[in-house]
Design a protein around this motif. Structure first.
Motif, short mmCIF file in Angstrom:
data_model
loop_
_atom_site.label_atom_id
_atom_site.label_comp_id
_atom_site.label_asym_id
_atom_site.label_seq_id
_atom_site.Cartn_x
_atom_site.Cartn_y
_atom_site.Cartn_z
N PHE A 191 0.87 -1.19 -0.02
CA PHE A 191 0.13 -0.23 -0.33
C PHE A 191 0.68 1.24 -0.17
N CYS A 193 10.51 -4.33 9.29
CA CYS A 193 10.11 -3.04 8.99
C CYS A 193 11.54 -2.15 8.42
N PRO A 194 11.09 -1.42 7.23
CA PRO A 194 12.41 -0.57 6.68
C PRO A 194 12.47 0.62 7.52
N CYS A 203 6.08 4.97 7.73
CA CYS A 203 5.56 3.73 7.35
C CYS A 203 5.63 4.09 5.81
N THR A 204 6.18 2.90 5.07
CA THR A 204 6.24 3.04 3.76
C THR A 204 5.24 2.21 2.84
N CYS A 255 5.01 -0.93 2.91
CA CYS A 255 5.65 -2.07 2.32
C CYS A 255 5.01 -3.48 2.49
N GLY A 256 4.29 -3.31 3.41
CA GLY A 256 3.25 -4.73 3.62
C GLY A 256 4.00 -5.73 4.19
N CYS A 279 4.70 -6.22 7.43
CA CYS A 279 4.12 -6.45 8.81
C CYS A 279 2.98 -7.25 8.34
S1 SF4 Z 1 3.83 -1.95 6.12
FE1 SF4 Z 1 4.63 -2.51 7.93
S2 SF4 Z 1 6.53 -3.39 7.98
FE2 SF4 Z 1 6.14 -1.92 6.04
S3 SF4 Z 1 6.91 0.29 6.69
FE3 SF4 Z 1 4.65 -0.01 7.25
S4 SF4 Z 1 4.89 -0.63 9.53
FE4 SF4 Z 1 6.68 -1.16 8.43
#
Ligand code: SF4
Ligand code: SF4
Length: 347
Positions: free
Chosen positions: A138, A247-248, A315-316, A318-319, A321
């Motif tokens: 997302f 998590c990045p 948060c990026t 990235c999915g 988590c």
């Molecule tokens: S989606 Fe989850 S793992 Fe990815 S950046 Fe956001 S909190 Fe961190």
């Protein structure tokens, strides 16, 4: 714009490693993670997401800081050398690039973290467009374009070719180094535009890409902090810390001493705000319940960090988590739970 045939990639990697270390996605024991390239490494550029993000390249899971030697009553301290050799990280995706932007805000702010700063100064990033975004992605919710990575070099894989575009001085220097393996791509822009359109089409249709962050950000601290929703949301959490390690953007670490028998090795290693002994002090812990620790992780990413960093969320999208939490808890679930309440603080 240049291009190189996929079958020539081993030659490209060999050429880079003649002068510097090269980290890229490598499969080992059924998992793909960033690792140094070697002739027998099982390079995997097809898997979209490495299990851990690429942040180890700049902020390793564990690193020595200094060593104390004791010789009778004499004690000497030797600081760990900074990483001042050039290296390349190959294959990072746009979400992990944003992760590095977030880490920059933390480690390059005063007082600068010299270990991190040295790695950032000497690392060249070759980033890859996400050929096949997945259901758990997302990034778009955070304004990230998965088809158009902004790094020293951007690459796109289409069919049997890889398209290569330098986007910074470091990127130009790396391009010069490997130029005899690259060919001018006369139709490169056209091919890459078509590839971007293909990727965008996939991304647009993914279930979480349209996730709204309305109601989050710097001005909602008390409202979100005091919500009774946290009491409901945190309960399945095992406090395993998996979400923080994949998590990045998570950047918490602990500093520990290892007794070498003739002195002390001081090192730092990743820590997790989900752990009950995180930031333990002589008087105990500031956060005494798992609910408080769970709330901290999401409040930091969605409220405290943007409040202190020009609105940038930590948060990026990235999915990772979303995919890795053994209890199916994740930031999407938290955002959706609050959205379902229409931003109200009471259920
Ligand atoms: S989606 Fe989850 S793992 Fe990815 S950046 Fe956001 S909190 Fe961190
Ligand atoms: S991965 Fe899931 S269960 Fe483990 S600490 Fe994170 S939220 Fe809790």
């Amino acid at each position: 714009m240049y291009q190189i045939a996929k079958e020539k990639l081993p030659e490209l990697f060999r050429k880079i490693t003649q002068t510097q270390e090269l980290y890229l996605p490598v499969e080992a024991c059924g998992q793909v993670n960033y690792a140094p390239w070697s002739e027998d490494a099982k390079v995997d550029l097809d898997t979209l997401k490495t299990v851990k993000s690429a942040k180890d390249a700049f902020f390793p899971q564990s690193e020595n800081l200094y060593t104390c030697y004791r010789d009778g009553k004499k004690i000497s301290i030797t600081p760990e050398a900074l990483q001042e050799q050039p290296f390349v990280v190959f294959g990072m995706k746009s979400c992990d690039l944003r992760g590095v932007e977030v880490l920059d805000k933390v480690f390059l702010a005063d007082p600068v973290d010299t270990f991190y700063a040295a790695r950032r100064a000497h690392g060249t990033i070759v980033a890859m467009a996400c050929h096949e975004p997945e259901d758990s992605c997302f990034c778009k919710a955070f304004g990230i374009d998965c088809a158009n990575p902004k790094a020293d070099v951007a690459i796109w894989m289409t069919g049997e070719a890889l398209y290569w575009k330098a986007q910074s001085g470091k990127g130009e220097a790396l391009t010069e180094l490997v130029k005899d393996l690259l060919a001018e791509a006369a139709d490169g822009e056209e091919k890459v535009d078509a590839e971007k359109a293909r990727i965008h089409k996939i991304a647009e249709a993914l279930p979480y890409m349209q996730l709204s962050l309305d109601g989050w950000g710097k001005d909602v601290l008390e409202e979100k902090f005091n919500s009774p929703l946290w009491e409901k949301l945190y309960r399945p959490c095992l406090a395993c810390g998996t979400c923080t390690f994949v998590c990045p953007t998570c950047q918490c670490y602990d500093i520990k001493d290892y007794d070498t028998g003739h002195g002390i090795q001081r090192y730092r290693c990743w820590d997790s705000c989900m752990y009950s002994d995180f930031t333990m002090m002589a008087h105990g812990n500031n956060r005494t319940s798992q609910m408080q620790r769970f709330r901290q992780r999401f409040m930091h990413k969605l409220v405290y960090f943007p409040a202190n960093n020009d609105g940038i969320f930590s948060c990026t999208g990235c999915g990772r988590c979303v995919e890795k939490c053994p209890q199916s808890l994740n930031i999407v679930k938290v955002i959706k739970a609050f959205a379902a309440q229409g931003g109200k603080t009471n259920e």
